[in-house]
Design an enzyme around this catalytic site. Structure first.
Site, PDB file in Angstrom:
ATOM      1  N   LYS A 173      12.381 -12.676 -36.286  1.00 57.59           N
ATOM      2  CA  LYS A 173      12.362 -13.301 -34.967  1.00 57.59           C
ATOM      3  C   LYS A 173      11.155 -12.969 -34.096  1.00 57.59           C
ATOM      4  CE  LYS A 173      15.665 -16.103 -34.089  1.00 57.59           C
ATOM      5  NZ  LYS A 173      15.894 -17.132 -33.092  1.00 57.59           N
ATOM      6  N   ASP A 222      21.229 -13.107 -29.305  1.00 64.47           N
ATOM      7  CA  ASP A 222      22.280 -12.446 -30.071  1.00 64.47           C
ATOM      8  C   ASP A 222      21.791 -11.074 -30.512  1.00 64.47           C
ATOM      9  OD1 ASP A 222      20.841 -12.595 -32.797  1.00 64.47           O
ATOM     10  OD2 ASP A 222      20.644 -14.560 -31.897  1.00 64.47           O
TER      11      ASP A 222
HETATM   12  C1  LIG Z   1      18.524 -13.197 -38.477  1.00 64.46           C
HETATM   13  C2  LIG Z   1      18.567 -14.578 -37.954  1.00 64.46           C
HETATM   14  N1  LIG Z   1      18.560 -15.592 -38.833  1.00 64.46           N
HETATM   15  C3  LIG Z   1      18.599 -16.871 -38.418  1.00 64.46           C
HETATM   16  C4  LIG Z   1      18.653 -17.193 -37.066  1.00 64.46           C
HETATM   17  C5  LIG Z   1      18.735 -18.632 -36.666  1.00 64.46           C
HETATM   18  O1  LIG Z   1      17.630 -19.081 -35.961  1.00 64.46           O
HETATM   19  P1  LIG Z   1      17.757 -20.341 -34.990  1.00 64.46           P
HETATM   20  O2  LIG Z   1      18.623 -19.928 -33.827  1.00 64.46           O
HETATM   21  O3  LIG Z   1      16.381 -20.665 -34.607  1.00 64.46           O
HETATM   22  O4  LIG Z   1      18.419 -21.413 -35.726  1.00 64.46           O
HETATM   23  C6  LIG Z   1      18.662 -16.164 -36.127  1.00 64.46           C
HETATM   24  C7  LIG Z   1      18.708 -16.456 -34.696  1.00 64.46           C
HETATM   25  O5  LIG Z   1      18.811 -15.599 -33.848  1.00 64.46           O
HETATM   26  C8  LIG Z   1      18.620 -14.825 -36.571  1.00 64.46           C
HETATM   27  O6  LIG Z   1      18.618 -13.786 -35.723  1.00 64.46           O
END
Ligand SMILES: Cc1ncc(COP(=O)(O)O)c(C=O)c1O
Length: 398
Positions: A75, A122
């Site tokens: 992220k 989150d």
């Molecule tokens: C570890 C992880 N994978 C995937 C995602 C999904 O990303 P997006 O919200 O851009 O769909 C997040 C989002 O916070 C994440 O923290």
């Protein structure tokens, strides 16, 4: 056990005006910026040949983001690139002039002044924003949804951010953070999702994620393979839009099959695709899932446009799919390298394994065209960002 649900994408196509945001030229800029960080190194693309053999695939690649900048998730690529672009714009520079060293220099700080970056998270996005703000000597305010774990809270607080856990879900926290930013004359909202009228920063965030996608694109080519299937998970869909956007630009003719996966408790893209009219559907409520990063009920509007045009299937996955993926990646077939993959990172592994081995999902396997000729790419987007839960799932659950 709740079932995996899927739908073939039959939403009407659009003029596809956002696809060029993820073209090679923009990816090169993002990559150049991230390469200037002392913490930068390419994260591994792990080739699980034994697993591929076991599942009946030709090859299976996992991009392991647990190694990203020492932050255990991809992220930070987005938040850092958005903040850099914002600083560049405010100081009249081009992003190509901005490196990590210029960003942390006292001269730039003097020129730019003091700002507070606001965001909702989150966990992983907020940690990335707080980390980047801290490095730049700026302030950050981070709002977390109800149910956020202490470990994720502490990791953000450690970066000097003002963090709170609210009594609301993620999407409501976004609205609250935005209100706070608007009331602060030095406040800037750095959110990892777009809505009508808020598009510039989330576009930079998606382009920042492009660093991960473009590394993977190069690494798989170096391994002498071309992906036939790309599995990518979604919360708001910024990540999926970035990855699918990048690979749709890279393989313009004959693109791989693109599959978007969501947590069933927050499957807004799946619901939108199911309705098939091209309009966004929102999922409301507590969005209870252990896939905290995917617990978002309102899609990113820019990304949704890219996904409408370039996704083949949307899949809605119960939590057990991810738990299975975490265990399989943590203890793969003998001879393969283990990958520490967290709740939001492992859903692709669980889904692919289930589709390949469970006769109940034969129809999905056939529709996806997964065969012994398939070269599959997935993204483990986080490591054990919640180590207690990670251990519980791998070591203790029956
Ligand atoms: C570890 C992880 N994978 C995937 C995602 C999904 O990303 P997006 O919200 O851009 O769909 C997040 C989002 O916070 C994440 O923290």
């Amino acid at each position: 056990m709740d079932k995996i649900k899927w739908v073939k994408n039959e939403m009407p196509k659009t003029e596809d005006k956002y696809l060029p945001l993820m073209n090679q030229e923009n990816m090169k800029k993002a990559r150049k910026f991230h390469k200037s960080f002392p913490q930068y190194s390419e994260t591994p693309l792990v080739e699980l040949t034994q697993m591929a053999d076991y599942l009946g695939l030709d090859d299976f690649f996992v991009k392991d983001e647990s190694y990203r900048f020492g932050l255990n998730a991809f992220k930070v690529l987005g938040g850092s690139y958005a903040i850099a672009n914002y600083v560049a714009e405010r100081t009249g520079k081009d992003i190509s002039e901005i490196t990590y060293d210029t960003l942390i220099s006292p001269e730039l700080k003097q020129e730019f002044g003091q700002a507070t970056f606001y965001t909702a998270t989150d966990g992983n996005h907020g940690r990335g924003v707080a980390w980047a703000a801290n490095k730049l000597g700026q302030k950050s305010v981070v709002l977390m949804p109800k149910g956020s774990t202490k470990m994720r809270f502490d990791n953000i607080a450690k970066e000097g951010a003002k963090v709170t856990i609210e009594e609301e879900n993620y999407d409501e926290c976004v609205r609250m953070a935005n209100d706070l930013a608007e009331k602060d004359e030095n406040g800037i909202m750095v959110q990892d999702t777009a809505w009508d009228g808020y598009e510039k920063i989330p576009t930079w965030i998606m382009q920042g994620y492009g660093t991960m996608a473009s590394e993977a694109g190069e690494q798989i080519a170096k391994a002498g393979k071309r992906p036939s299937h790309i599995f990518i998970q979604a919360g708001v869909g910024s990540l999926a839009g970035a990855v699918i956007g990048y690979f749709s630009n890279l393989y313009k003719e004959n693109p791989p099959k693109m599959i978007v996966m969501e947590a069933q408790a927050a499957d807004c893209l799946y619901q939108s695709a199911k309705a098939a009219d091209g309009k966004i559907r929102i999922v409301d409520g507590d969005l209870t899932t252990m896939m905290a990063g995917l617990a978002c009920g309102e899609p990113n509007t820019i990304s949704f446009d890219i996904l409408k045009n370039h996704t083949d299937f949307f899949v809605s996955c119960p939590d057990w799919v991810s738990a299975k993926g975490m265990r399989m990646l943590g203890a793969p077939v003998k001879g393969d390298t283990p990958v520490t993959s967290g709740e939001s990172g492992a859903v692709g592994m669980g889904l692919i394994a289930t589709v390949m081995t469970d006769p109940n999902y034969k129809e999905l396997k056939d529709q996806l065209g997964l065969t012994s000729q398939s070269d599959v790419l997935m993204f483990s987007t986080e490591g054990n960002t919640d180590p207690d839960n990670y251990r519980k799932i791998l070591w203790e659950e029956e």
